[in-house]
Design an enzyme around this catalytic site. Structure first.
Site, PDB file in Angstrom:
ATOM      1  N   ASN A 221       0.905  -1.326  -0.141  1.00 18.05           N
ATOM      2  CA  ASN A 221       0.076   0.126  -0.067  1.00 18.05           C
ATOM      3  C   ASN A 221       0.702   1.443  -0.068  1.00 18.05           C
ATOM      4  O   ASN A 221       0.454   2.208  -0.833  1.00 18.05           O
ATOM      5  CB  ASN A 221      -0.950   0.175   1.219  1.00 18.05           C
TER       6      ASN A 221
ATOM      7  N   ASP B 217       9.545  -5.874  -4.714  1.00 20.16           N
ATOM      8  CA  ASP B 217       8.920  -6.890  -3.729  1.00 20.16           C
ATOM      9  C   ASP B 217       9.322  -8.286  -3.981  1.00 20.16           C
ATOM     10  O   ASP B 217      10.281  -8.468  -4.812  1.00 20.16           O
ATOM     11  CB  ASP B 217       7.523  -6.806  -3.812  1.00 20.16           C
TER      12      ASP B 217
ATOM     13  N   ARG C  31       0.140  -3.561  10.609  1.00 22.96           N
ATOM     14  CA  ARG C  31      -0.609  -3.801  11.811  1.00 22.96           C
ATOM     15  C   ARG C  31      -2.067  -4.052  11.245  1.00 22.96           C
ATOM     16  O   ARG C  31      -2.707  -3.692  10.449  1.00 22.96           O
ATOM     17  CB  ARG C  31      -0.815  -2.706  12.740  1.00 22.96           C
TER      18      ARG C  31
ATOM     19  N   ARG D 235       2.187  -1.416  17.325  1.00 22.82           N
ATOM     20  CA  ARG D 235       3.456  -1.577  16.368  1.00 22.82           C
ATOM     21  C   ARG D 235       4.259  -2.440  16.996  1.00 22.82           C
ATOM     22  O   ARG D 235       5.154  -3.190  16.003  1.00 22.82           O
ATOM     23  CB  ARG D 235       3.946  -0.200  16.214  1.00 22.82           C
TER      24      ARG D 235
ATOM     25  N   SER E 276       8.950   1.003   7.682  1.00 23.08           N
ATOM     26  CA  SER E 276       8.379  -0.343   8.269  1.00 23.08           C
ATOM     27  C   SER E 276       8.374  -0.142  10.051  1.00 23.08           C
ATOM     28  O   SER E 276       9.398   0.455  10.502  1.00 23.08           O
ATOM     29  CB  SER E 276       9.431  -1.529   8.098  1.00 23.08           C
ATOM     30  N   ASN E 277       7.387  -0.645  10.452  1.00 22.28           N
ATOM     31  CA  ASN E 277       7.355  -0.663  12.096  1.00 22.28           C
ATOM     32  C   ASN E 277       7.817  -1.932  12.444  1.00 22.28           C
ATOM     33  O   ASN E 277       7.686  -2.871  11.955  1.00 22.28           O
ATOM     34  CB  ASN E 277       5.772  -0.563  12.278  1.00 22.28           C
TER      35      ASN E 277
ATOM     36  N   HIS F 198       7.933   6.259  17.610  1.00 20.32           N
ATOM     37  CA  HIS F 198       6.691   6.208  16.837  1.00 20.32           C
ATOM     38  C   HIS F 198       5.930   5.114  17.691  1.00 20.32           C
ATOM     39  O   HIS F 198       5.676   4.118  16.776  1.00 20.32           O
ATOM     40  CB  HIS F 198       7.150   5.979  15.525  1.00 20.32           C
TER      41      HIS F 198
HETATM   42  N1  LIG Z   1       6.689   4.732   9.872  1.00 19.68           N
HETATM   43  C1  LIG Z   1       5.406   5.040   9.861  1.00 19.68           C
HETATM   44  O1  LIG Z   1       4.977   6.295  10.181  1.00 19.68           O
HETATM   45  C2  LIG Z   1       4.582   4.097   9.373  1.00 19.68           C
HETATM   46  C3  LIG Z   1       3.032   4.446   8.984  1.00 19.68           C
HETATM   47  C4  LIG Z   1       2.217   3.573   8.190  1.00 19.68           C
HETATM   48  C5  LIG Z   1       2.763   2.236   8.142  1.00 19.68           C
HETATM   49  N2  LIG Z   1       4.078   1.920   8.531  1.00 19.68           N
HETATM   50  C6  LIG Z   1       4.412   0.520   8.296  1.00 19.68           C
HETATM   51  O2  LIG Z   1       4.854   0.431   7.062  1.00 19.68           O
HETATM   52  C7  LIG Z   1       4.938  -0.850   6.591  1.00 19.68           C
HETATM   53  C8  LIG Z   1       4.330  -1.076   5.401  1.00 19.68           C
HETATM   54  O3  LIG Z   1       2.803  -0.946   5.413  1.00 19.68           O
HETATM   55  P1  LIG Z   1       2.062  -1.232   4.273  1.00 19.68           P
HETATM   56  O4  LIG Z   1       0.724  -0.649   4.353  1.00 19.68           O
HETATM   57  O5  LIG Z   1       2.701  -0.787   2.808  1.00 19.68           O
HETATM   58  O6  LIG Z   1       2.150  -2.914   3.902  1.00 19.68           O
HETATM   59  P2  LIG Z   1       1.745  -3.721   2.772  1.00 19.68           P
HETATM   60  O7  LIG Z   1       1.408  -5.103   3.375  1.00 19.68           O
HETATM   61  O8  LIG Z   1       0.679  -3.301   1.924  1.00 19.68           O
HETATM   62  O9  LIG Z   1       2.960  -3.727   2.076  1.00 19.68           O
HETATM   63  C9  LIG Z   1       4.072  -4.319   2.534  1.00 19.68           C
HETATM   64  C10 LIG Z   1       5.042  -5.002   1.583  1.00 19.68           C
HETATM   65  O10 LIG Z   1       6.483  -5.499   1.938  1.00 19.68           O
HETATM   66  C11 LIG Z   1       6.550  -6.617   1.242  1.00 19.68           C
HETATM   67  N3  LIG Z   1       7.796  -7.435   1.717  1.00 19.68           N
HETATM   68  C12 LIG Z   1       7.841  -8.378   2.458  1.00 19.68           C
HETATM   69  N4  LIG Z   1       9.207  -8.888   2.814  1.00 19.68           N
HETATM   70  C13 LIG Z   1       9.832  -8.265   2.013  1.00 19.68           C
HETATM   71  C14 LIG Z   1      11.160  -8.183   1.516  1.00 19.68           C
HETATM   72  N5  LIG Z   1      12.062  -9.039   2.198  1.00 19.68           N
HETATM   73  N6  LIG Z   1      11.506  -7.420   0.725  1.00 19.68           N
HETATM   74  C15 LIG Z   1      10.581  -6.852   0.079  1.00 19.68           C
HETATM   75  N7  LIG Z   1       9.600  -6.383   0.202  1.00 19.68           N
HETATM   76  C16 LIG Z   1       8.976  -7.250   1.108  1.00 19.68           C
HETATM   77  C17 LIG Z   1       5.387  -7.352   1.241  1.00 19.68           C
HETATM   78  O11 LIG Z   1       5.209  -8.377   0.184  1.00 19.68           O
HETATM   79  C18 LIG Z   1       4.221  -6.385   0.790  1.00 19.68           C
HETATM   80  O12 LIG Z   1       3.962  -6.296  -0.548  1.00 19.68           O
HETATM   81  C19 LIG Z   1       4.327  -1.848   7.798  1.00 19.68           C
HETATM   82  O13 LIG Z   1       5.377  -2.246   8.698  1.00 19.68           O
HETATM   83  C20 LIG Z   1       3.412  -0.661   8.477  1.00 19.68           C
HETATM   84  O14 LIG Z   1       3.271  -0.858   9.861  1.00 19.68           O
HETATM   85  C21 LIG Z   1       4.798   2.559   9.146  1.00 19.68           C
END
Ligand SMILES: NC(=O)c1ccc[n+]([C@@H]2O[C@H](COP(=O)([O-])OP(=O)(O)OC[C@H]3O[C@@H](n4cnc5c(N)ncnc54)[C@H](O)[C@@H]3O)[C@@H](O)[C@H]2O)c1
Length: 312
Positions: free
Chosen positions: A14, A35, A86, A92, A123-124, A179
């Site tokens: 996403n 990915d 999450r 987180r 990533s979280n 965070h």
């Molecule tokens: N820092 C912030 O403020 C904040 C805000 C929102 C979300 N997040 C975090 O961001 C992360 C991603 O969120 P999202 O909604 O995009 O999740 P998502 O599940 O939509 O996307 C994550 C992607 O990472 C891929 N992935 C897994 N292992 C991998 C690897 N070894 N190499 C490359 N890609 C790999 C998955 O296949 C998936 O497509 C989560 O950990 C979420 O908690 C952080």
């Protein structure tokens, strides 16, 4: 010879998809949307869809979906969203063991393929992930930063603007610390065009806004069943832009502290200057005794996460 910037987005989920859309639209450079092999189709499909979007919107960016790190080689900026987000009811910190393994793998590949990049981790649990990425990749601290403060501040900014019924454009806000639930909205630096919000909003209302900000991510997870992605992506793109255009922006971000604010060998959200050299400076600001105590508490929570990481 002049060349186009290359932006590698690790994780095509996403946030990754939205990052690609924004990077292309702002013509920050060519984009690789990476990915794992199982999700290669998703990465390639989003990339193609976004390249076609350029025909309509008139932007000129090459966007490539890939599951090969070779395609990421030599990237100028790497933004990491790899991992799992999450689900409702999760904190987180619950993501630690799964995402730690993923981040270690990503860090090894960045070390091998993108050693000169400016790396923004999303990533979280954020503060632990960015610490691990710096440790394993061996990149210098000024080129590894975590995105959280820009997003948390944006949330605070919105809630303050709505409470006062003023334009969001006139509100400035700052959130420091880890965070997580212990993040620290620093009200003494929140203003409406320079006027402190503490003069404009009653204390009980401000307290409610602070609480809502700290739970701002969870509020969206509860509504959607997954994490926010528009504002997280925009926040990271603002940081990437600050680096690529040497903007020297003062932004809150998870930066490596080596004694700064009294914190040693850890990442935590502090005000930094981001420019062409990466995190060029950690800016020391005055905090009230209460704000510093809250920041210390938040640093304690981050420290606990780092200790837990060491055992995994
Ligand atoms: N820092 C912030 O403020 C904040 C805000 C929102 C979300 N997040 C975090 O961001 C992360 C991603 O969120 P999202 O909604 O995009 O999740 P998502 O599940 O939509 O996307 C994550 C992607 O990472 C891929 N992935 C897994 N292992 C991998 C690897 N070894 N190499 C490359 N890609 C790999 C998955 O296949 C998936 O497509 C989560 O950990 C979420 O908690 C952080």
């Amino acid at each position: 010879m002049p060349r186009r910037n290359k932006i590698a987005l690790i994780g095509a989920g996403n946030i990754g998809g939205e990052l690609a859309a924004l990077a292309a639209r702002e013509e920050l450079g060519d984009v690789v949307l990476f990915d794992i092999p199982d999700k290669e189709g998703l990465a390639k499909g989003k990339a193609l869809d976004l390249e076609q979007n350029g025909s309509v919107l008139g932007y000129d960016a090459h966007i490539k979906g890939s599951s090969s790190w070779d395609d990421c080689a030599g990237a100028d900026v790497v933004i990491v969203t790899a991992g799992v987000p999450r689900k409702p009811g999760m904190s987180r910190d619950d993501l630690l063991s799964i995402n730690l393994k993923i981040i270690r793998n990503v860090a090894e590949n960045i070390k091998a393929k993108c050693p000169n990049a400016f790396v923004i981790v999303i990533s979280n649990p954020l503060d632990a992930m960015v610490f691990e990425l710096k440790k394993v990749s061996g990149l210098p601290a000024e080129r590894v930063v975590g995105m959280a403060g820009v997003l948390d501040s944006a949330r605070l900014q919105l809630f303050l603007a709505r409470e006062m019924a003023v334009s969001i454009k006139d509100v400035r806000a700052m959130v420091l610390g880890g965070h997580g639930d212990t993040m620290v909205p620093v009200l003494s630096y929140c203003t409406v065009n320079g006027v402190p919000v503490t003069q404009l909003i009653a204390k009980d209302k401000l307290d409610a806004i602070v609480t809502r900000t700290a739970g701002g991510g969870g509020e969206i997870v509860k509504l959607m069943g997954t994490s926010a992605y528009y504002a997280p992506a925009t926040s990271a793109i603002a940081m990437a832009r600050a680096y690529l255009y040497d903007e020297k922006r003062l932004l809150p971000a998870a930066a490596y502290c080596d004694g700064d604010y009294g914190y040693k060998d850890m990442y935590i959200g502090v005000p930094v200057i981001i420019g062409g050299a990466g995190v060029e400076k950690i800016v020391k600001i005055e905090l009230s005794a209460e704000e510093k105590a809250n920041l210390d508490k938040s640093a304690g929570a981050v420290r606990e996460l780092l200790e837990a990481s060491k055992k995994l």
